[in-house]
Motif scaffolding. Structure first.
Motif, PDB file in Angstrom:
ATOM      1  N   LYS A   2      -6.893 -14.370  40.044  1.00  0.00           N
ATOM      2  CA  LYS A   2      -5.583 -13.716  39.926  1.00  0.00           C
ATOM      3  C   LYS A   2      -4.857 -14.193  38.679  1.00  0.00           C
ATOM      4  O   LYS A   2      -4.246 -13.405  37.963  1.00  0.00           O
ATOM      5  N   ARG A   3      -4.922 -15.493  38.427  1.00  0.00           N
ATOM      6  CA  ARG A   3      -4.229 -16.064  37.267  1.00  0.00           C
ATOM      7  C   ARG A   3      -4.766 -15.469  35.962  1.00  0.00           C
ATOM      8  O   ARG A   3      -4.004 -15.210  35.032  1.00  0.00           O
ATOM      9  N   ALA A   4      -6.066 -15.215  35.889  1.00  0.00           N
ATOM     10  CA  ALA A   4      -6.695 -14.717  34.663  1.00  0.00           C
ATOM     11  C   ALA A   4      -6.350 -13.260  34.370  1.00  0.00           C
ATOM     12  O   ALA A   4      -6.403 -12.830  33.216  1.00  0.00           O
ATOM     13  N   LYS A   5      -6.033 -12.496  35.400  1.00  0.00           N
ATOM     14  CA  LYS A   5      -5.658 -11.087  35.233  1.00  0.00           C
ATOM     15  C   LYS A   5      -6.684 -10.295  34.427  1.00  0.00           C
ATOM     16  O   LYS A   5      -6.337  -9.505  33.538  1.00  0.00           O
ATOM     17  N   GLY A   6      -7.981 -10.549  34.705  1.00  0.00           N
ATOM     18  CA  GLY A   6      -9.042  -9.771  34.061  1.00  0.00           C
ATOM     19  C   GLY A   6      -9.432 -10.223  32.672  1.00  0.00           C
ATOM     20  O   GLY A   6     -10.227  -9.573  32.009  1.00  0.00           O
ATOM     21  N   LYS A   7      -8.869 -11.347  32.216  1.00  0.00           N
ATOM     22  CA  LYS A   7      -9.204 -11.864  30.886  1.00  0.00           C
ATOM     23  C   LYS A   7      -9.810 -13.256  30.996  1.00  0.00           C
ATOM     24  O   LYS A   7      -9.362 -14.072  31.800  1.00  0.00           O
ATOM     25  N   CYS A   8     -10.818 -13.512  30.170  1.00  0.00           N
ATOM     26  CA  CYS A   8     -11.440 -14.833  30.114  1.00  0.00           C
ATOM     27  C   CYS A   8     -10.377 -15.847  29.689  1.00  0.00           C
ATOM     28  O   CYS A   8      -9.652 -15.634  28.712  1.00  0.00           O
ATOM     29  N   GLU A   9     -10.288 -16.958  30.415  1.00  0.00           N
ATOM     30  CA  GLU A   9      -9.295 -17.979  30.090  1.00  0.00           C
ATOM     31  C   GLU A   9      -9.726 -18.868  28.925  1.00  0.00           C
ATOM     32  O   GLU A   9      -8.982 -19.759  28.524  1.00  0.00           O
ATOM     33  N   LYS A  10     -10.877 -18.605  28.343  1.00  0.00           N
ATOM     34  CA  LYS A  10     -11.327 -19.349  27.167  1.00  0.00           C
ATOM     35  C   LYS A  10     -11.157 -18.500  25.898  1.00  0.00           C
ATOM     36  O   LYS A  10     -10.443 -18.865  24.992  1.00  0.00           O
ATOM     37  N   CYS A  11     -11.805 -17.327  25.867  1.00  0.00           N
ATOM     38  CA  CYS A  11     -11.767 -16.491  24.660  1.00  0.00           C
ATOM     39  C   CYS A  11     -10.684 -15.417  24.716  1.00  0.00           C
ATOM     40  O   CYS A  11     -10.435 -14.742  23.721  1.00  0.00           O
ATOM     41  N   ARG A  19     -16.874  -4.890  38.616  1.00  0.00           N
ATOM     42  CA  ARG A  19     -17.833  -4.975  39.726  1.00  0.00           C
ATOM     43  C   ARG A  19     -17.894  -3.637  40.464  1.00  0.00           C
ATOM     44  O   ARG A  19     -16.859  -3.031  40.744  1.00  0.00           O
ATOM     45  N   ASP A  20     -19.103  -3.216  40.782  1.00  0.00           N
ATOM     46  CA  ASP A  20     -19.322  -1.971  41.496  1.00  0.00           C
ATOM     47  C   ASP A  20     -18.779  -2.041  42.922  1.00  0.00           C
ATOM     48  O   ASP A  20     -18.175  -1.100  43.413  1.00  0.00           O
ATOM     49  N   LYS A  21     -18.977  -3.191  43.583  1.00  0.00           N
ATOM     50  CA  LYS A  21     -18.642  -3.256  45.007  1.00  0.00           C
ATOM     51  C   LYS A  21     -17.153  -3.285  45.326  1.00  0.00           C
ATOM     52  O   LYS A  21     -16.734  -2.848  46.387  1.00  0.00           O
ATOM     53  N   ASN A  22     -16.316  -3.789  44.400  1.00  0.00           N
ATOM     54  CA  ASN A  22     -14.887  -3.839  44.732  1.00  0.00           C
ATOM     55  C   ASN A  22     -13.954  -3.532  43.553  1.00  0.00           C
ATOM     56  O   ASN A  22     -12.757  -3.759  43.638  1.00  0.00           O
ATOM     57  N   ASN A  23     -14.515  -3.046  42.456  1.00  0.00           N
ATOM     58  CA  ASN A  23     -13.736  -2.651  41.270  1.00  0.00           C
ATOM     59  C   ASN A  23     -12.899  -3.773  40.667  1.00  0.00           C
ATOM     60  O   ASN A  23     -11.881  -3.522  40.030  1.00  0.00           O
ATOM     61  N   SER A  24     -13.324  -5.017  40.846  1.00  0.00           N
ATOM     62  CA  SER A  24     -12.598  -6.139  40.237  1.00  0.00           C
ATOM     63  C   SER A  24     -13.276  -6.530  38.921  1.00  0.00           C
ATOM     64  O   SER A  24     -14.472  -6.320  38.732  1.00  0.00           O
ATOM     65  N   PRO A  25     -12.513  -7.112  37.981  1.00  0.00           N
ATOM     66  CA  PRO A  25     -13.103  -7.565  36.717  1.00  0.00           C
ATOM     67  C   PRO A  25     -14.102  -8.698  36.982  1.00  0.00           C
ATOM     68  O   PRO A  25     -13.835  -9.587  37.793  1.00  0.00           O
ATOM     69  N   TYR A  26     -15.245  -8.664  36.284  1.00  0.00           N
ATOM     70  CA  TYR A  26     -16.256  -9.699  36.485  1.00  0.00           C
ATOM     71  C   TYR A  26     -15.978 -10.894  35.588  1.00  0.00           C
ATOM     72  O   TYR A  26     -16.101 -10.842  34.357  1.00  0.00           O
ATOM     73  N   LEU A  27     -15.571 -11.981  36.207  1.00  0.00           N
ATOM     74  CA  LEU A  27     -15.420 -13.276  35.553  1.00  0.00           C
ATOM     75  C   LEU A  27     -16.062 -14.308  36.471  1.00  0.00           C
ATOM     76  O   LEU A  27     -16.233 -14.063  37.667  1.00  0.00           O
ATOM     77  N   GLU A  28     -16.412 -15.455  35.920  1.00  0.00           N
ATOM     78  CA  GLU A  28     -17.059 -16.512  36.700  1.00  0.00           C
ATOM     79  C   GLU A  28     -16.142 -17.725  36.778  1.00  0.00           C
ATOM     80  O   GLU A  28     -15.457 -18.057  35.809  1.00  0.00           O
ATOM     81  N   VAL A  29     -16.152 -18.391  37.922  1.00  0.00           N
ATOM     82  CA  VAL A  29     -15.337 -19.587  38.112  1.00  0.00           C
ATOM     83  C   VAL A  29     -16.075 -20.793  37.529  1.00  0.00           C
ATOM     84  O   VAL A  29     -17.243 -21.020  37.820  1.00  0.00           O
ATOM     85  N   HIS A  30     -15.382 -21.544  36.689  1.00  0.00           N
ATOM     86  CA  HIS A  30     -15.949 -22.758  36.093  1.00  0.00           C
ATOM     87  C   HIS A  30     -15.078 -23.947  36.478  1.00  0.00           C
ATOM     88  O   HIS A  30     -13.860 -23.911  36.308  1.00  0.00           O
TER      89      HIS A  30
END
Length: 64
Positions: A2-11, A19-30
């Motif tokens: 939620k905090r990232a709002k669809g944007k990578c917090e690095k770049c 994502r096909d299954k729920n229409n959310s932006p694909y980001l990975e938790v690090h």
């Protein structure tokens, strides 16, 4: 995520795809300090990263 709002917090680029299954932006938790090294599973210790930045965080040379 939620905090990232669809944007990578690095770049700061948009997530690479939706994502096909729920229409959310694909980001990975690090975890900045890995859980295996006693890092906490808290919002302060995580970042939502695009796959490229996530791989760099684990395997790339430090650019700092």
């Amino acid at each position: 995520m939620k905090r990232a709002k669809g944007k990578c917090e690095k770049c700061n680029k948009d997530a690479p795809f939706i994502r096909d299954k729920n229409n959310s932006p694909y980001l990975e938790v690090h975890h900045k300090i890995p859980l295996s090294e006693k890092g906490e599973d808290t919002l302060k210790n995580v970042a939502a990263l695009c796959p490229n930045c996530h791989r760099h965080a684990h395997y790339g040379k430090s650019t700092y």
